[in-house]
Structure formats: structure tokens, C-alpha cells
Design a protein around this motif. Structure first.
Motif, short mmCIF file in Angstrom:
data_model
loop_
_atom_site.label_atom_id
_atom_site.label_comp_id
_atom_site.label_asym_id
_atom_site.label_seq_id
_atom_site.Cartn_x
_atom_site.Cartn_y
_atom_site.Cartn_z
N PRO A 88 12.97 5.11 0.94
CA PRO A 88 11.66 4.60 1.73
C PRO A 88 10.40 4.64 0.82
CG PRO A 88 12.42 6.93 2.51
CD PRO A 88 13.15 6.31 1.51
N ASP A 89 10.12 5.66 0.01
CA ASP A 89 9.04 5.55 -0.72
C ASP A 89 8.54 4.45 -1.60
OD1 ASP A 89 11.24 7.08 -2.02
OD2 ASP A 89 10.11 6.94 -3.79
N GLU A 90 9.57 3.69 -1.75
CA GLU A 90 9.44 2.45 -2.56
C GLU A 90 8.96 1.18 -1.34
OE1 GLU A 90 12.42 1.54 -5.23
OE2 GLU A 90 11.76 3.08 -6.62
N SER A 91 9.30 1.51 -0.21
CA SER A 91 9.18 0.43 0.69
C SER A 91 8.24 0.65 1.80
CB SER A 91 10.74 -0.06 1.30
OG SER A 91 11.24 1.01 2.12
N TYR A 92 7.80 2.00 2.29
CA TYR A 92 7.05 2.16 3.46
C TYR A 92 5.76 1.50 3.23
CZ TYR A 92 5.05 4.99 7.08
OH TYR A 92 4.11 5.25 8.16
N PHE A 93 4.96 2.05 2.36
CA PHE A 93 3.67 1.78 2.29
C PHE A 93 3.77 0.18 1.91
CE2 PHE A 93 3.09 6.20 2.11
CZ PHE A 93 2.19 6.27 3.01
N GLN A 94 4.72 -0.40 1.13
CA GLN A 94 4.53 -1.46 0.31
C GLN A 94 5.01 -2.54 1.74
OE1 GLN A 94 6.06 1.20 -0.76
NE2 GLN A 94 5.23 1.24 -2.75
N THR A 95 5.59 -2.38 2.84
CA THR A 95 5.80 -2.96 3.88
C THR A 95 4.55 -2.98 4.79
OG1 THR A 95 8.43 -2.73 3.64
CG2 THR A 95 7.38 -3.54 5.78
N LEU A 96 4.08 -1.95 5.10
CA LEU A 96 3.06 -1.64 6.01
C LEU A 96 1.82 -2.37 5.66
CD1 LEU A 96 4.11 1.67 7.72
CD2 LEU A 96 4.41 -0.41 8.31
N ALA A 97 1.66 -1.97 4.24
CA ALA A 97 0.31 -2.68 3.75
C ALA A 97 0.07 -4.18 4.14
CB ALA A 97 0.50 -2.46 2.11
N ARG A 98 1.18 -4.92 3.95
CA ARG A 98 1.21 -6.26 4.24
C ARG A 98 0.71 -6.82 5.78
NH1 ARG A 98 1.54 -9.79 -0.02
NH2 ARG A 98 2.69 -8.79 -1.46
N LEU A 99 0.94 -5.69 6.51
CA LEU A 99 0.28 -5.89 8.08
C LEU A 99 -1.22 -5.63 8.08
CD1 LEU A 99 3.01 -3.78 10.23
CD2 LEU A 99 2.74 -6.39 9.85
N HIS A 100 -1.64 -4.81 7.18
CA HIS A 100 -3.07 -4.56 7.47
C HIS A 100 -4.05 -4.73 6.22
CE1 HIS A 100 -1.72 -1.96 10.78
NE2 HIS A 100 -0.66 -1.25 9.77
N ALA A 101 -3.63 -4.99 5.08
CA ALA A 101 -4.56 -5.14 4.07
C ALA A 101 -5.13 -6.61 4.24
CB ALA A 101 -3.65 -5.14 2.73
N LYS A 102 -6.46 -6.55 3.69
CA LYS A 102 -7.25 -7.75 3.71
C LYS A 102 -6.79 -8.56 2.43
CE LYS A 102 -11.13 -6.78 6.30
NZ LYS A 102 -11.49 -5.43 6.26
N ARG A 103 -6.82 -7.91 1.06
CA ARG A 103 -6.62 -8.57 -0.21
C ARG A 103 -5.67 -7.62 -1.30
NH1 ARG A 103 -11.32 -9.38 -3.19
NH2 ARG A 103 -11.98 -10.84 -1.62
N ILE A 104 -4.54 -8.06 -1.06
CA ILE A 104 -3.19 -7.48 -1.84
C ILE A 104 -3.08 -7.98 -3.29
CG2 ILE A 104 -0.86 -6.97 -2.20
CD1 ILE A 104 -0.64 -6.21 0.68
N GLN A 105 -3.52 -7.08 -4.18
CA GLN A 105 -3.04 -7.29 -5.59
C GLN A 105 -1.67 -6.92 -5.83
OE1 GLN A 105 -4.30 -8.24 -8.73
NE2 GLN A 105 -6.57 -8.78 -8.50
#
Lengths: 336, 567
Positions: free
Chosen positions: B214-231
Motif C-alpha cells: 500500500p505504500d506505493e498506492s495509498y498516497f498515490q491514489t488519494l493525491a489524485r482526489l485532492h491535489a491541485k497540480r500533480i507532477q
């Protein structure tokens, strides 16, 4: 693997272990400093007989690589080599007058000591004239290799023995105590090695090189084996089978890629062909304690009446491990 | 404005301390998580060694096992602490104990403050990117993984298998699109806060608790919900090998690490003293804006992957011994084998090497010895001409020869009187170009001047051996490039076939054959063969040689009427 083969090999392994325990009784401790071995130390195991002339450089070479402790078995030397090594703080020494040939060429004694001291350590088992070369050995200590193998869940590291010889007659390469033998014996055969698979033990059987080319060209099947697995994360249940050519359990012998890929591997530079060699050959042929009653040495002696020139126009001069890698004599594999 | 560092540590505390001092010295607060597997003494010693630093805090400890939920819990706890206790922090950088900053902390701070709303997190959908090792890419989100892959592999495998058989499928919480990427990210306060304070966090946590790695997917998935601009990239240079385990950097990597201009690298070998001495490098007024450029690093590790998975074709050594049937080619490079040509043309070898520039050997499988080019007693790689040594491993001799001289095209003469045990290799190696003029063995017999009755037995023997070779070459699984013609067909038009040979060997550099090699005088060959037949030995492999064939002048190379263009 069939249950029967599996059982047979298991029994064989048990037998070697038992035998090592029996042969262990022939050993007497001369200098036991094994209490100073720390849990992560890398230990070198070696048997020698009258090798005083080679020992100083040998110790220096492996200390430079980062070996932490040396465990020696002195098989009846009378040249003072034992006294020389036993003074060093990183050396433990046992001695025996037992027959080399009847202890599986020293392997029984070493197996006994490995059981006692190498369990859980990376153990390097070499002869006094074998010098371990692995990828990046000029920039990374042997500890780096051990750490990397461990992280990759690899338990054993394969090598090929590379016979080194001088240009010109062997007797002219005069070796003096403490010298780097590869100052003279710095040539090798780059591409005449043949490989067979041992179906039972699953190891590769490599032959060839200058010994096959010059001394065994009429009887190649008797030419000495060059495959060696000297570096192993030791466990009490392991044992070498024949010199360091192969191990049991046989999974340890799978040091080669079977689907085209290259695993990481090294070379043991073999400093055999120096002026001390011809004298030694006569002696060992007479003593007949080596493999198959010194058959190998006998064939050197018959050939050696006229001091042979091993060098040929296609010999390569040794530079470094990267050269051996490019020639395909060793491989970085996945290590970068 | 600054950024904070969340650091996960489980070993090598001296190095971790050293790196923490770099971060703090650069003005970054650090929250440290120490694996709860670490014993009390080691933990205590580590905490004491950092006691003099006010902006270093230790968070609640969790058990961190590779691929398990504990790593995420640890990151969550440490991040919460960071956001709560250090309000000046605008970005949070996740690092491990074996990460090493390569550039000055000030440069990373400048980089981040120029991009205040950007999250740096590698995040790709599993649907599009087949990254993972072991085949569990989509399934890691739809199966349950309660068992550790590292310590309980058997149970892990069986439980996966069971779920596959029962076709169990977890429901992914509504609104989530599974994404994956590097564990090491750098998120803004806004995004990280939103992830940690999400009203549905309990649902998400319960779901990810049983996802694999999950450490390779938890933040990676949830960031897509909240981030304004993802690099979608990691600021941490980290390369993985074919087993999915990170490559390690050593002292000899110092130069490529410096040139990579990455901010942080992992993993560093703990004893790589030089790296820890020279990094982070001193601030440099000119280079502060340099962009990370990992080209060189990528190439080095890409080559390592290639070497480990494919290796060097045609090389056999102590750590590469492929099953020949599965390997990518048996020999290293294309080579040619010619049977029968040298019987017809006494000086064929010299002629061919002049026409093509290839290295043309004689019969290297001859009974007496290996006849290398120029009759040398020893060849490239120190191959001996001893027939005994050669026949001890005949196939190995050929793979060695081709490997050793792989920079020039090797041609060898072959014939029914030679060692035949390389037949299988010749037929199956895709690098082999095999040319056979069948029945050409009859020419030396004919030229010997002995009567047919005397050579009858020898002719029969050679024919039998050649016939066996032809059978192997004509097998359906023979993948070599094979050209077989009878002696009679060859004599019809030798120039055309020789031209084909030259074209094949010399490739685009081939020229039109100007002079043909001098052919042996075949006057009387047809009668000789007829006499063999009369003796009861039919040389069926020669084809039908007409009595006048050998006298016919060689056809000129005028274009045939149906050929539209010619060279």
C-alpha cells in the motif's frame, strides 16, 4: 527433482558432514582467536602446506578486499609459514599432520571449522594461490558484495578459476616472498573454455585454459575443473562436495542464468605458473596426495622435462576486472 | 516558508543521524519514524544522539514490514505530527534513512517555493502501466493480502491462488481510481492535510490495509482526489532492478550522482563513506536552477537489467549457461559453413576471403587437426588446433570460435569426413548460414585417379554421412539459413550460386563477382560416376551429371530474359 534423488543427495550430505566431524579430530588449535569474530564479519578459510613464500601477499590481498578474519589449517608445513600467520590478530590457525588426500583434499577439515565458526557469516574458501576478483573489486570492498548478494537473496557466488602464466619459460618468473605474483604471471587464455552441466549436482563443469591446451591436449577429460563457488553465506547444513567446485544442497550450485541472462560472477586468478611451480610439481607428484593421486601433477612432470612456454600469440595480458568482464570471463550481472 | 522532512528509519542510525543533521542544518524540521522492530537500546541511543536538535521529533512507532500496511501508518502518523507541530511547513518530503540529499537543502527549498501548489508524486493508473514485478498489478487492488510476502511467502502465494480460484473480488471504494508509483513523494501541506483529514479516511484506510504494497498506492491514489497540480515524478532518484528491489549507490557512483542534479538519491550503501562526505554538495551560485537529468543513471541501470535478463548471446560462462533450446541464438554472430566448395575449387578459401573480407578457415573439424585460416596452430581466444581437445566439446569449440572472433564474419569448410557432432547446432542456430553442394565429395575420389572399384566403399561411406547431415538440415525445426544444391545443379551455373554466397556473407558491401575461382579439371567425372553406378554404388546425391557438363564453358552473366533488373 525426484524424491529418490533428493533423498540420496541428502544422505550424501549427511555423510560428508559426519565425516567432517570425524576428521575434525585430527585438528589441533595453534592460535584460536575466533572469539573476536563479530556477527557480520567475512571469514576466509584456507588450507596450506609449505606456502610461507606466498602467505604475505595472500594476507595483504585479502585484507585489502576487506576480509575480517582468516581461519587457516596448516597441513604439516615445515617452512615457518604457520609461525608467520599465527602472530596476526585477525588469524586463527589449526594444524594437522593428517593425510591431505584422505580428508577430501582439506575439505573435511574446513567443513568442520565452517560448521563451527562460519554459520551465518559470508565465508570465502580459497587456496593460497587463488585470488578472488569480483565486479567492482577495485572500488567496492567485499562487504559491499556480501550486502548486495544478501539483499538480492542470493546465497552463493560463482567464479571461474583463471590460470595465469608468464610470457617466456615458467622457470624464468622468479617469485620472491611478498611480491605480487601477477607482476610476472599476468597472461591468460581468453576464450578456450568448455562447459558441461553436471545433472546430479546441477553445477557447471568448466575445463580448458592453458592447462588443457598445453598439458592435457591428449586427454582433455582429465583436465582440471575450473568452476568454483568460493563465496557462500554459510549455513551449518552446507558442505562442499569436491574442492570448492560444488556444494550440497545443490540449489547453491545454480550460480548461472539458465534463460540467457547473466548472473553476477567473478574470477579466481590462479597464480600457479611461477618458478616455484616445477619444484612443487615434482614434490606433489611424488607425494600423490592430490586429486586422483596427483594425476594432474604427474602430467606436468612428464611434460616439464623441457620447461614449457605456455604463452602464445593469442594470450591476453591482465589489466583489471573490467577487461575480464568485456571478454566474457565474468559478469556484473545485475549489479551496477 | 520551508519544507519538512518525514523520515522512516529502521537501521544504520549513524547514517540517518548524519542525514538528519543535513536537513536540519538547511532549516528543515524533521519528524522521524523508527520501526518498532528496533530494540529499545538502539532506539534510545538514536534519539539521544539527536536530542540537541530542537526541530527533530519522533512520532509513534509502528511495525514496518515490506509491502505491508505498517509503512503507511507510520507515514500518516509522522505526517500528522509534522503538519500539527510545524505550521511554517509548506511541503512535506518523504525520505528514508538511506536517502541522501545530493544538492544543498537551500536549492530544494528554492525549487519548491517556486512551485508552491505543485505536488511531486509519481502516480500512474494500473490500467495503463504494467510496471510491477510478479504479475500482481491490477490484482493488488482487488484481492486481500493479509500475509507478508517476505516472511510468509508460501501462505501468501496460497491465499492469492485461493482467491483467484474462488474469483473473489474486492470492491474498490467509490471515487477511487487505483494509482501506483514510487513510495517517495513530496506533497504540499494542502494536499497532505486533505488526505489525512478526509471524512472518508476510515473507509479508505480499511480498504488499503489489505492492499498489497500500500505504500506505493495509498498516497498515490488519494493525491489524485485532492491535489491541485500533480507532477507525476519523484524528486528522489531511485532505480529498481528486475526483482523490484532498489539499486544501491556506491562510492564509484559519485560522479554520475553529481551530474544527475537530482535532489535526493536512494539507496546509498551505508559504508559508502565518500558519498556521505561529498553530498550534499556545496551551494553553487550558478547551478541552482539545474533540472534533474537522470539519463546517464538510467542507461547504467538499464544495461544491468538487460544483462541480467537477456545477457550476451553466444556467451557461455560460469554465470550464463542457457538451455540451448530457450536461448536467444546459440552462437554470438552470423557465420558460414560451406560443404563441397573446396572440393570443386582448390583455392576456394583464398578466393572467398578476397571477395568478402571474411575470415575463411579450412576444415576446422578435420580428423587430423583444426585447420584455421592461414594454417595457424592457434586461433583467437587461444583456441588450440588439437583435434582431441576440439572433439571433447565440439559444439563448445564452435561457440567459442564465433564468440572470440565476433568482430569478423567466420567461414568454415565442412565435409562428410569431418567430425559430425555439430550437425544439430548447424541446423538449429539462427546465426548459421549453411551451404551444401551435395555429392561434391566424389570429386577428390575422382581426382585421386584410383579406379571406381577401389574407392567404392569410401564413396558409400561419405554419401551415407552427407545424407545424414541433409536429413538434419531438412528437418522442419531447422532454423539456420540453409542452401542445398546438387553438384549437377551447381555445375549448371556456378557463378550465380557463388554470387549468392558472396552477397550473403558481405551483405551490402558485396560486389559483383568478377573472377571465378579456378575449378578442378572434371573431364571424365561423368564416366567415373557411371562406373560407380555400374559397381552397384549409386551416387544419388550428385544429381545427374551429363557427360558434357564438365566441358561446357561457364555461362556468361548475361541477364536472363525474365529478370527485370540486375546488378
Amino acid at each position: 527433482m525426484g524424491a529418490w534423488t533428493s533423498y540420496r543427495l541428502r544422505m550424501r550430505r549427511k555423510r560428508w558432514k559426519l565425516r567432517a566431524r570425524r576428521k575434525g579430530r585430527e585438528l589441533t588449535a595453534v592460535q584460536d582467536r575466533t572469539h573476536s569474530i563479530r556477527p557480520t564479519d567475512i571469514i576466509l578459510f584456507c588450507t596450506f602446506r609449505n606456502e610461507d613464500i606466498r602467505l604475505p601477499f595472500f594476507l595483504q590481498y585479502y585484507r585489502d578486499l576487506g576480509v575480517n578474519h582468516f581461519i587457516f589449517v596448516d597441513n604439516g608445513s615445515d617452512d615457518g609459514g604457520a609461525d608467520y600467520v599465527s602472530g596476526d590478530p585477525d588469524v586463527s590457525l589449526w594444524k594437522t599432520d593428517g593425510a591431505y588426500g584422505r580428508s577430501r583434499y582439506g575439505i573435511d577439515w574446513l567443513t568442520y571449522l565452517q560448521d563451527k565458526y562460519a554459520h551465518g557469516h559470508w565465508a570465502l574458501t580459497v587456496d593460497v594461490d587463488e585470488f578472488f576478483v569480483y565486479p567492482f573489486c577495485d572500488t567496492r570492498p567485499i562487504r559491499a558484495l556480501a550486502d548486495w548478494l544478501e539483499a538480492s537473496e542470493v546465497r552463493s557466488f560463482g567464479t571461474m578459476m583463471l590460470d595465469m602464466y608468464p610470457k617466456g619459460p615458467v622457470a624464468a618468473a622468479v617469485y620472491r616472498r611478498g611480491d605480487d605474483p601477477f607482476k610476472w604471471a599476468n597472461w591468460f587464455d581468453p576464450g578456450n573454455y568448455t562447459i558441461k552441466l553436471n545433472d546430479l549436482y546441477r553445477n557447471l563443469w568448466i575445463q580448458g585454459g592453458p592447462r588443457a591446451r598445453v598439458f592435457f591436449d591428449d586427454k582433455p577429460s582429465q583436465s582440471p575443473a575450473l568452476n568454483k563457488i568460493p563465496f557462500v553465506k554459510w549455513d551449518r547444513s552446507y558442505t562442499y562436495v569436491s574442492s570448492t567446485h560444488m556444494l550440497l544442497p545443490r540449489g547453491l550450485n545454480l550460480v548461472y542464468g539458465q534463460n540467457g541472462g547473466e548472473k553476477s560472477s567473478g574470477v579466481l586468478l590462479h597464480a600457479k605458473f611461477l618458478n616455484i611451480f616445477s619444484k612443487r610439481a615434482l614434490e606433489e607428484a611424488d607425494r600423490a596426495e592430490h586429486y586422483s593421486h596427483g594425476r594432474e601433477y604427474k602430467s606436468y612432470v612428464t611434460e616439464n622435462d623441457t620447461d614449457p612456454e605456455i604463452w602464445c600469440q593469442w594470450s591476453e595480458q591482465y589489466i583489471n576486472w573490467r577487461q575480464l568482464e568485456a571478454l566474457g570471463l565474468m559478469s556484473k550481472g545485475n549489479w551496477a | 516558508m520551508t519544507f519538512g522532512v518525514v523520515m522512516l528509519v529502521h537501521a544504520e542510525f549513524d547514517r540517518a543521524e548524519q542525514v538528519i543533521r543535513h536537513w536540519v542544518g538547511g532549516g528543515c524540521p524533521v519528524v522521524v519514524h523508527v520501526d518498532s522492530n528496533v530494540d529499545v537500546d538502539a532506539y534510545g541511543g538514536f534519539a539521544r544522539s539527536l536530542a540537541d536538535l530542537e526541530t527533530v521529533q519522533f512520532c509513534q512507532r509502528f511495525r514496518c514490514e515490506w509491502g505491508m500496511w505498517g509503512l503507511v501508518e507510520a507515514t500518516q502518523a509522522a505526517s500528522e505530527m509534522m503538519l500539527r507541530n510545524f505550521p511554517e511547513v509548506s511541503h512535506v518530503f518523504l525520505a528514508s534513512g538511506s536517502c541522501l540529499p545530493l544538492r544543498p537543502v537551500s536549492e530544494l527549498r528554492a525549487f519548491l517555493s517556486n512551485r508552491p501548489k505543485t505536488d511531486f508524486i509519481e502516480s500512474a493508473t494500473t490500467a495503463d502501466v504494467p510496471w510491477t514485478v510478479g504479475g500482481l498489478d491490477r490484482e493488488r487492488f482487488t484481492l486481500r493480502f493479509p500475509f507478508s510476502w517476505k516472511s510468509r511467502r508460501k501462505l501468501f502465494d496460497r491465499y492469492v491462488r485461493l482467491q483467484q480460484v474462488l474469483r473473489v473480488k474486492r470492491r474498490i471504494p467509490a471515487g477511487l481510481v487505483p494509482h501506483m508509483g514510487s513510495q517517495w513523494w513530496c506533497l504540499t501541506r494542502h494536499t497532505l492535510g486533505a488526505i489525512l483529514n478526509d471524512p472518508k479516511r476510515r473507509t479508505y484506510d480499511r480498504y488499503f490495509r489489505r492492499v498489497w504494497i500500500p505504500d506505493e498506492s495509498y498516497f498515490q491514489t488519494l493525491a489524485r482526489l485532492h491535489a491541485k497540480r500533480i507532477q507525476s515524478r519523484s524528486l528522489t532518484l531511485s532505480k529498481f532492478d528486475f526483482q523490484g528491489k532498489p539499486h544501491i549507490f556506491y562510492n564509484d557512483h559519485a560522479e554520475i550522482l553529481r551530474r544527475s542534479e537530482c535532489f535526493v538519491a536512494r539507496k546509498i550503501w551505508p559504508n559508502a563513506g565518500l558519498l556521505y562526505r561529498v553530498f550534499p554538495r556545496q551551494p553553487d551560485s550558478q547551478l541552482t536552477d539545474a533540472k534533474p537529468n537522470t539519463g546517464k543513471v538510467d542507461r547504467i541501470f538499464g544495461r544491468a537489467l538487460e544483462r541480467r535478463t537477456r545477457g550476451r548471446p553466444g556467451l557461455y560462462m560460469q554465470s550464463r549457461f542457457p538451455n540451448v533450446a530457450r536461448a536467444n541464438g546459440i552462437t554470438a554472430v552470423p557465420f558460414s559453413v560451406m560443404q563441397g566448395f573446396d572440393c570443386l575449387f582448390p583455392n576456394f578459401e583464398k578466393w572467398l576471403s578476397g571477395q568478402t573480407g571474411a575470415q575463411v578457415h579450412g576444415h576446422i573439424y578435420a580428423k587430423d587437426k583444426a585447420h584455421f585460416a592461414g594454417d595457424a596452430p592457434i586461433f583467437s581466444g587461444a583456441l588450440s588446433d588439437s583435434a582431441v581437445l576440439r572433439d571433447y566439446n565440439a559444439a563448445g569449440f564452435l561457440t567459442n570460435l564465433v564468440w572470440n572472433a565476433r568482430d569478423t564474419h567466420q567461414c568454415i569448410m565442412f565435409g562428410p569426413d569431418d567430425t559430425q557432432s555439430i550437425r544439430w547446432l548447424l541446423a538449429h542456430d539462427t546465426n548459421a548460414r549453411v551451404w551444401v553442394i551435395t555429392g561434391a565429395w566424389s570429386i577428390p575420389l575422382f581426382l585421386s585417379g584410383k579406379p571406381a572399384g577401389k574407392v567404392r566403399a569410401e564413396a558409400a561411406r561419405l554419401q551415407r554421412i552427407e545424407h545424414k547431415l541433409l536429413k538434419v538440415l531438412r528437418a522442419p525445426d531447422a532454423h539456420a539459413r540453409i542452401q542445398i544444391c546438387t553438384l549437377a545443379d551447381f555445375l549448371e551455373n556456378p557463378r550465380a550460386i557463388l554470387q549468392e554466397v558472396v552477397d550473403e556473407i558481405a551483405g551490402h558491401k558485396a560486389k559483383e563477382v568478377s573472377t571465378l575461382p579456378e575449378m578442378a579439371d572434371l573431364t571424365g567425372l561423368a564416366e567415373f560416376l557411371q562406373e560407380l553406378k555400374n559397381q552397384g554404388m549409386h551416387p544419388f546425391l550428385t544429381g545427374d551429371i551429363l557427360a558434357d557438363a564438365e566441358k561446357r564453358p561457364p555461362p556468361t552473366s548475361e541477364p536472363k530474359s525474365y529478370v527485370v533488373g540486375h546488378k
